[in-house]
Scaffold this motif. Structure first.
Motif, short mmCIF file in Angstrom:
data_model
loop_
_atom_site.label_atom_id
_atom_site.label_comp_id
_atom_site.label_asym_id
_atom_site.label_seq_id
_atom_site.Cartn_x
_atom_site.Cartn_y
_atom_site.Cartn_z
N PRO A 49 -14.66 9.98 -10.64
CA PRO A 49 -13.28 9.91 -10.14
C PRO A 49 -12.69 8.50 -10.23
O PRO A 49 -13.41 7.50 -10.17
CB PRO A 49 -13.41 10.32 -8.67
CG PRO A 49 -14.70 11.06 -8.58
CD PRO A 49 -15.59 10.46 -9.62
N THR A 51 -8.51 6.58 -9.46
CA THR A 51 -7.05 6.62 -9.39
C THR A 51 -6.49 5.42 -10.15
O THR A 51 -5.82 5.56 -11.17
CB THR A 51 -6.57 6.58 -7.92
OG1 THR A 51 -7.09 7.72 -7.25
CG2 THR A 51 -5.05 6.59 -7.83
N THR A 53 -7.91 2.77 -11.91
CA THR A 53 -8.37 2.32 -13.22
C THR A 53 -7.83 3.24 -14.32
O THR A 53 -7.28 2.77 -15.32
CB THR A 53 -9.91 2.29 -13.25
OG1 THR A 53 -10.36 1.56 -12.11
CG2 THR A 53 -10.42 1.62 -14.50
N ARG A 102 -15.43 5.54 -18.02
CA ARG A 102 -16.12 5.37 -16.73
C ARG A 102 -17.21 6.42 -16.66
O ARG A 102 -16.99 7.59 -17.00
CB ARG A 102 -15.18 5.52 -15.54
CG ARG A 102 -15.92 5.52 -14.21
CD ARG A 102 -15.02 5.49 -13.02
NE ARG A 102 -14.42 4.18 -12.84
CZ ARG A 102 -13.69 3.83 -11.78
NH1 ARG A 102 -13.46 4.71 -10.82
NH2 ARG A 102 -13.19 2.62 -11.67
N PRO A 262 -10.72 -3.95 -4.17
CA PRO A 262 -10.51 -3.18 -5.40
C PRO A 262 -9.88 -1.82 -5.12
O PRO A 262 -9.34 -1.19 -6.02
CB PRO A 262 -11.93 -3.04 -5.98
CG PRO A 262 -12.85 -3.27 -4.82
CD PRO A 262 -12.14 -4.21 -3.90
N1 CP Z 1 -10.63 -0.22 -8.23
C1 CP Z 1 -10.97 0.94 -8.77
O1 CP Z 1 -11.84 1.01 -9.64
O2 CP Z 1 -10.28 2.03 -8.28
P1 CP Z 1 -10.42 3.50 -8.82
O3 CP Z 1 -11.83 3.97 -8.49
O4 CP Z 1 -9.36 4.29 -8.12
O5 CP Z 1 -10.24 3.48 -10.31
#
Ligand code: CP
Length: 304
Positions: A49, A51, A53, A102, A262
Motif C-alpha cells: 500500500p 498514498t 509515494t 514498491r 514521512p
Molecule cells: N511516505 C510514504 O512512503 O508514504 P506512503 O506509504 O503513503 O507512500
C-alpha cells in the motif's frame, strides 16, 4: 547502460545536490514542464500500500507530460497466478521507459534493476531503503534550514523497521550532521547503521525519552511504528503508542526547528501540532512531487 535508483548510495553527493536544484526549478515552474517527457511511459507498480509515494510519482509523471501505467494491488495482476518478480519486471520493462516499484521484500528493487531493461526507482523495499523519500526529506530540510550542513537531526520512533530513517541517515552523512536517536529498546537503530556512522566519525546519542529532549534539535524526524513489519502482534502492542508529540512539548525548542514525518501518521503526532510553525510534514509530502519530477527526468537523461 541505464542508471537506477535503488539505494541512496546510488547517487553521489553531487547528484543529490543536482536533484535538489532541479526540483527547486520544477517547483517554481510546475505548469510548464509538459514537453520534458512527452511520449514517455512510466510504470508505477506497487506490491504494497501507498498514498503519497504512488500518487506523487503519478503526479510527477503527469506534470512532465508522460503517460502512467501500473497497478496498486498485485492481487489484480498475474502475480496472483504465480508469476515471478523476474517475469513481471521483464514484461513491464517491455511496456514502459521507467519503472517505479514498491515491494515488501528487502532486496527486491535491486533484483528488479538487474533484470530490467529500463531504469528502476525503488519506492520502498521492506524495511531496507526508500531513497526518493530521502531526497524529498533533504529537499525539505534545505528549504527550511537554508542549508544541509551542521544540523542536529533527532530521529524518533521506529528506528528499527523505518526504512526512511535508514536512507536519510546515510544521505546526511555527506553533510556533517549530528544525530539523536529516540527509540524504545525494542526499536533501536540497528547496529549496522551505527557502525556506518562511527566509521565516518559522525556523532550520535541514543535516548528513550522524547519529552524534554527536543530543545537542541534542528529537525525532529518523527516516524510511525511499522505494524506491518512485526511478526508478533504482542510486540507491536507493547510499543505502538510509545511516543506522542503534543504542542506543549515544543516549548523552548529552536525557533526554526521543523518537524518532518514521512507519513502516514497514526498517534505519534497530536493534531494540535499541525497548526504550530514547527509542523512541516504536509508541505514535505507536497515537495515529493517536485523531487520525484527531478529524479524521473534525471534518470531519463532530461536534466542538465
Ligand atoms: N511516505 C510514504 O512512503 O508514504 P506512503 O506509504 O503513503 O507512500
Amino acid at each position: 547502460m541505464h542508471k537506477s535508483l535503488i539505494s541512496i548510495h546510488d547517487f553521489s553527493k553531487e547528484e543529490i545536490l543536482h536533484i535538489l536544484d532541479v526540483a527547486k526549478k520544477f517547483e517554481a515552474d510546475k505548469y510548464n514542464c509538459q514537453d520534458i517527457l512527452r511520449s514517455k511511459v512510466i510504470a508505477c507498480i506497487f506490491f504494497e500500500p501507498s498514498t503519497r509515494t504512488r500518487l506523487s510519482f503519478e503526479t510527477a509523471s503527469n506534470r512532465l507530460g508522460a503517460r502512467v501505467i501500473g497497478f496498486s494491488d498485485a492481487g489484480n495482476t498475474s502475480v496472483s497466478k504465480g508469476e515471478s518478480l523476474n517475469d513481471t519486471i521483464k514484461m513491464v520493462s517491455n511496456y514502459a521507459d521507467l519503472i517505479v516499484m514498491r515491494h515488501p521484500l528487502e532486496g527486491s528493487a535491486r533484483y528488479a534493476s538487474e533484470v530490467s531493461s529500463v531504469p528502476i526507482i525503488n519506492a520502498g523495499d521492506g524495511a531496507n531503503q526508500h531513497p526518493t523519500q530521502t531526497l524529498l526529506d533533504l529537499y525539505s530540510i534545505r528549504q527550511t534550514q537554508g542549508k544541509l550542513e551542521n544540523l542536529t537531526i533527532n530521529m524518533v520512533g521506529d528506528l528499527k523497521y523505518g526504512r526512511t530513517v535508514h536512507s536519510l541517515l546515510q544521505a546526511m552523512s555527506h553533510f556533517n550532521p549530528e544525530f539523536i536517536f529516540t527509540a524504545p529498546e525494542e526499536l533501536k537503530m540497528p547496529v549496522e547503521y551505527k557502525v556506518f556512522l562511527k566509521e565516518r566519525g559522525i556523532p550520535f546519542t541514543e535516548r528513550t525519552e522524547l519529552s524534554g529532549n527536543i530543545q537542541d534539535t534542528d529537525i525532529l524526524y518523527m516516524t510511525r511504528v511499522q505494524q506491518e513489519r512485526f511478526t508478533d502482534p504482542m510486540e507491536y502492542e507493547k510499543v505502538k503508542d510509545v511516543y506522542r508529540l503534543t504542542a506543549s512539548m515544543l516549548e523552548g525548542c529552536k525557533s526554526n526547528m521543523k518537524i518532518l514525518h514521512p507519513l502516514p501518521r497514526v498517534n505519534e503526532i497530536s493534531e494540535d501540532v499541525d497548526t504550530t510553525p514547527y509542523a512541516y510534514y504536509f508541505k514535505q509530502a507536497e515537495n515529493g512531487v517536485y523531487v520525484r519530477m527531478a529524479i524521473i527526468a534525471y534518470l531519463l537523461g532530461k536534466t542538465k
